[in-house]
Design an enzyme around this catalytic site. Structure first.
Site, PDB file in Angstrom:
ATOM      1  N   ASP A 347      53.883  26.602  84.350  1.00  0.00           N
ATOM      2  CA  ASP A 347      52.492  25.897  84.634  1.00  0.00           C
ATOM      3  C   ASP A 347      51.677  26.243  83.125  1.00  0.00           C
ATOM      4  O   ASP A 347      51.705  27.194  82.594  1.00  0.00           O
ATOM      5  CB  ASP A 347      51.738  26.850  85.560  1.00  0.00           C
ATOM      6  CG  ASP A 347      50.900  25.849  86.623  1.00  0.00           C
ATOM      7  OD1 ASP A 347      51.262  24.679  86.286  1.00  0.00           O
ATOM      8  OD2 ASP A 347      50.043  26.196  87.248  1.00  0.00           O
ATOM      9  N   ASP A 693      50.399  28.716  90.522  1.00  0.00           N
ATOM     10  CA  ASP A 693      49.273  29.710  91.217  1.00  0.00           C
ATOM     11  C   ASP A 693      48.506  29.173  92.182  1.00  0.00           C
ATOM     12  O   ASP A 693      47.876  29.581  93.012  1.00  0.00           O
ATOM     13  CB  ASP A 693      48.176  30.196  90.007  1.00  0.00           C
ATOM     14  CG  ASP A 693      47.826  28.716  89.150  1.00  0.00           C
ATOM     15  OD1 ASP A 693      48.070  27.775  89.546  1.00  0.00           O
ATOM     16  OD2 ASP A 693      46.984  29.279  88.180  1.00  0.00           O
ATOM     17  N   ASP A 697      51.164  24.422  94.527  1.00  0.00           N
ATOM     18  CA  ASP A 697      52.804  24.922  93.826  1.00  0.00           C
ATOM     19  C   ASP A 697      53.524  25.631  94.812  1.00  0.00           C
ATOM     20  O   ASP A 697      54.778  25.806  94.435  1.00  0.00           O
ATOM     21  CB  ASP A 697      52.435  25.991  92.738  1.00  0.00           C
ATOM     22  CG  ASP A 697      51.632  25.576  91.687  1.00  0.00           C
ATOM     23  OD1 ASP A 697      51.608  24.152  91.334  1.00  0.00           O
ATOM     24  OD2 ASP A 697      50.810  26.186  90.925  1.00  0.00           O
TER      25      ASP A 697
END
Length: 963
Positions: A347, A693, A697
């Site tokens: 990410d 996070d 996700d």
């Protein structure tokens, strides 16, 4: 209603038959709740506890062991044995299996908590219009068609279509859903985008997101499982956990062992068919049973019972070491999966960056008359902490920034023209924001500039407590300039203004998009002497080119600041006042990259691991960030390596495959794309680690071979993951990968170690059966050897140090066998020697030992017919416990020497000395002590049918073991 974002407001309201002024009436509410259900995420059916326990026994080796235990119990009872002897062996076997199952159950139950925590993101209450009046209801009672009002700080209770703005604008923080680093502005118009992603649906506010600016009304279009949150939950349920590479390998190995064992058992039985009728057994059937017992003993010998327990212990040790590296492991087997990771999908927001907007560049007009027109400053610091320096264009630090007129005015304007709050959280030890991240960045900037008039300013500020320091300068400016009136930000003006009074003067501060502010400015503040001069065309062009380089090449988010002296009596502001402003300066801000990411990425490359950056942000922002990190310097440009989600979906299948092999950046992504990316990579046989996070996700984290959640992330992401990074840092992932590789190498070592001893046992029993001599080892003795003498050193091998070049090798292939052909041959040779040495010890006692009967070898082979012949010795000698003690001791001592061989796969003891792993030395000493204990302590020696040995016997043991 699926396509509410593409319909006009009236279409949506008509669809639900609702009047925006009155809301639904009671009968409609009842009808809609029947049709669409309640606004809750449905309960997940939990796996019953007994099923979890049974699942742990669903393993071939375990099943064979259980069968062996059952058979030995039945045989013992048939033979009329009672008491301890009959139950000892089955009991020991079951005990081992129970311990192993317990560990498994504990890890499984943790996973179930993931879905529970999704509910925490649902709002508790909602302000709803029904029967013409507003009331506050539990969010669970909402139905599609309800008219709901939302305002700042409010958690959105369901998926809703905007119908009316009650302020100039509405901004929503939807990072938990899309991972966008900034809040998103919502509007009323319908969207025309085809196959729109969440980011395109600008007129929908999603359940679980938070309103950060403004007030609005919206109509509910989706509740419960039909919301964006509900979709995430569904895809979490659809994701089956993948078996880890090690587990697959151990399963294959187990199946292979099982076949070998079955073969050998049948062979032993067939070889001995001639002996079935021997009178010593008392009948054919008894004889068959006797040899069946030997076959069971073989099965027990061939299966490394300690293996599951040792693997678990080794993984658990690894997790402890990882916790020290800030990586908290939630499921044990995943430790080892890390070792063969080939792709890390990371990410961008929060993992590669700090997810704290900060001002990094300031641009002001230095002087119109002489020298360089524009002065540029850079600002250090990458978090919300008010700590950082301001540097001039030459790179020198500016001691007292507040003495420069433009920086001083930028600080005032940043502090006054601001609706956000910066505060210190003592529990987490960090500075936190409330409100827009861009506004908080300005607050932090005002703190870094400091206050004028104090020479000792920067050091004096350090004396404050962190709590006071958080907004000390901001509070000073806010007390100096009292707010009188505010013009909110609006979309057409792209700016906001505040009217303040200070000591009999009125002053207006404005901030906004550079193009809006500069076009309204007629004067400019000079930084060299604080004078105000008219804004010339040349300076205007110069400012615009700076703005374009900030926004274009460096992809900073830019804001311009300006002020204007107002008449003393003025109490309100109008849009007409926002002209003839005086330009102060331009600030550029970004979500800054973490400092340690660059080296971590480079070590990934040397380790043969590819990194793909995945983000909800747009392409140019992400590309510039990747350049800033400096890890992608080897790529000339991102052509063919950077795709947005929709570009990638439009590619034909073959090109998608090629694109996946080269991809380094994947942008404008929503949750389903992350999961699609993981699946596509897995189809190409990659082992994928995914970081995340947000709630969004979770499905991808669950699907990936290794899901890595951020410590600061949402509870949902953490519980769907295999590993949590306590410090959110990409560099910790890389350290964890190295640890995972080391663990795998150690696992391989002790599996090999245990197997060579098992081969020895099988050879020993097999040879004894073929030669027709008495049983060399009793089943109980075999169990003891497998558990204790193999178990302890094997666990100690788990403490071997990592090789220095562990991160220089390519990731191992997932389908690489733990024990390959050549190795298996090596172990067959060692095992054969072990087995023969054991039998030799047994035969030696009967034929040559001074304490033994010294019978002829031929007599030993025909021991079973002893009772029917005339012999020179009593038949009871064949039940003597000495010979089996000798052979068991040989087996144990050989194993100890073998353990030292396993310090490293290919390096000899001369290169790696035994004391490099003191645990191993200790375990060898302990094992020998335990063995001596059972030989010389009375009740134990009876239990294991062994007997004390003399010094002469020990000498022979050492002779046989040392080679």
């Amino acid at each position: 209603m699926e396509d509410a974002y593409a319909r006009s407001i009236t279409e949506v309201l008509d669809f639900f038959g609702v009047d925006p002024g009155k809301g639904l009436n009671d009968s409609q509410v009842a009808l809609h709740s029947k049709i669409y259900g309640k606004n809750v995420l449905p309960e997940e059916t939990r796996t019953p506890f007994w099923k979890l326990v049974l699942k742990q026994f669903d393993d071939l080796l375990v099943k064979i062991l259980i069968a062996a235990a059952a058979v030995s119990l039945v045989l013992a009872l048939i033979n009329g044995e009672t008491g301890l002897a009959a139950f000892l062996e089955p009991f020991v076997i079951l005990l081992i299996l129970a311990a192993n199952a317990a560990v498994g159950v504990i890890t499984e139950t943790n996973a179930e908590k993931a879905l529970e925590e999704l509910r925490a993101y649902q709002a508790d209450i909602a302000t709803v219009l029904r029967n013409g009046c507003f009331s506050i209801l539990p969010a669970t009672e909402l139905v599609p068609g309800d008219i709901v009002e939302v305002s700042v700080g409010c958690k959105v209770p369901a998926d809703m279509r905007m119908i009316e703005m009650l302020s100039n604008q509405l901004r929503v923080d939807q990072a938990i859903l899309t991972g966008e680093s900034c809040s998103v502005e919502k509007e009323l118009e319908s969207t025309i985008a085809t196959n729109a992603v969440y980011q395109d649906k600008t007129n929908i506010i999603f359940s679980g997101t938070v309103v950060v600016v403004g007030r609005a009304r919206a109509v509910v279009v989706g509740v419960g499982a039909n919301t964006a949150m509900g979709n995430i939950r569904d895809s979490m349920l659809r994701t089956d956990d993948e078996a880890t590479p090690l587990k697959k390998k151990l399963d294959e190995f187990g199946t292979f062992l099982a076949k070998v064992i079955a073969g050998i058992c049948i062979l032993v039985w067939i070889v001995n068919i001639g002996h079935f009728r021997d009178p010593s057994h008392g009948g054919f059937l008894r004889g068959a049973i006797h040899y069946f017992k030997i076959a069971v003993a073989l099965a027990v010998a061939a299966i490394p019972e300690g293996l599951p327990a040792v693997v678990t212990t080794c993984l658990a040790l690894g997790t402890k070491r990882m916790a020290r590296l800030n990586a908290i492991v939630r499921s044990l087997p995943s430790v080892e999966t890390l070792g063969c990771t080939t792709v890390i999908c990371s990410d961008k927001t929060g993992t590669l960056t700090t997810n704290m907007m900060s001002v990094s560049k300031i641009c002001a007009v230095h002087s119109v008359h002489r020298g360089p027109t524009i002065a540029e400053y850079s600002v250090s610091g990458t978090s919300y902490a008010p700590e950082g320096m301001i540097f001039g264009s030459s790179g020198l630090q500016i001691e007292f920034p507040a003495q420069l007129p433009c920086l001083l005015h930028i600080a005032m304007c940043s502090a006054v023209c601001n609706e956000s709050i910066l505060q210190y959280n003592p529990d987490r030890g960090i500075y936190e924001k409330i409100g827009e991240s861009t506004e908080v960045a300005l607050r932090v900037l005002a703190e870094k500039v400091g206050l004028p008039g104090f020479d000792s300013m920067p050091s004096a500020l350090h004396m404050l407590t962190k709590h006071e320091r958080a907004s000390y300068c901001n509070q000073y400016w806010e007390s100096q300039f009292k707010k009188v009136s505010v013009l909110e930000f609006s979309r057409d003006r792209k700016m906001m203004s505040v009217l303040c009074s200070r000591k009999q003067t009125k002053i207006m501060f404005s901030k906004g998009a550079p193009e809006s502010i500069v076009s309204r400015c007629s004067n400019i503040l000079c930084n060299d002497d604080g004078s105000t001069v008219p804004l010339s065309v040349a300076v205007r062009d110069e400012l615009e080119s700076r703005f374009h380089s900030f926004a274009g090449k460096e992809t900073l988010r830019c804001l311009s600041l300006a002020f204007k002296q107002m008449p003393i009596g003025q109490q309100t502001l109008s849009f007409e006042d926002e002209k003839d402003l005086t330009f102060i300066g331009l600030v550029g801000m970004l979500d800054p990259p973490r400092e340690e990411v660059r080296n971590a990425m480079l070590s990934c490359m040397t380790a043969g691991i590819r990194v793909i950056v995945v983000t909800g942000d747009n392409k140019s922002t992400a590309e510039s960030l990747c350049h800033k990190i400096g890890a992608f310097d080897h790529l000339e440009d991102f052509a063919g390596r950077s795709y947005t989600a929709s570009e990638f979906e439009e590619l034909p299948a073959l090109q998608q495959t090629l694109a996946l092999q080269r991809m380094a950046l994947f942008t404008r992504v929503e949750p389903s794309h992350k999961r699609m990316l993981v699946e596509a990579l897995q189809h190409q046989n990659e082992v994928v680690a995914m970081t995340g996070d947000g709630v969004n996700d979770a499905p991808a984290l669950k699907k990936a071979d290794i899901g890595i959640a951020m410590g600061s992330g949402t509870a949902v992401a953490k519980s769907a993951s295999d590993m949590v990074l306590a410090d959110d840092n990409f560099a910790s992932i890389v350290a964890a990968v190295a640890e995972g590789r080391a663990i795998y190498n150690n696992t391989k070592q002790f599996i090999r170690y245990m197997i060579s001893s098992n081969i020895g046992e099988v050879v020993c029993i097999f040879v004894a059966a073929v030669l027709g001599i008495p049983d060399t080892l009793a089943p109980v003795q075999l169990l003891w050897v497998n558990l204790v003498t193999d178990g302890l050193p094997a666990i100690a091998i788990g403490f071997n140090k990592q090789d220095s070049d562990v991160m220089k090798a390519k990731p191992r292939k997932v389908n690489e066998a733990v024990v390959s052909g050549w190795l298996f041959f090596r172990y067959l040779v060692i095992g054969a020697y072990v087995g023969l040495a054991t039998v030799a010890g047994f035969v030696w006692w009967f034929v040559y030992s001074d304490t033994g009967p010294k019978v002829a070898y031929k007599e030993l082979m025909n021991f079973d017919s002893c009772s029917t012949r005339e012999t020179t010795y009593p038949c009871s000698i064949f039940d003597d416990r000495h010979p089996s003690t000798v052979s068991m001791t040989v087996l144990v001592v050989v194993e100890m020497f073998n353990a030292l061989n396993n310090l490293s796969e290919n390096q000899s003891l001369l290169v790696i000395p035994p004391w490099s792993n003191l645990w191993l030395v200790a375990s060898i000493v302990l094992t020998m002590l335990l063995h001596i204990l059972i030989l010389y302590v009375h009740p134990l020696s009876i239990l294991f049918s062994v007997t004390p040995l003399s010094w002469a016997e020990w000498k022979v043991v050492l002779y046989l073991s040392f080679p």
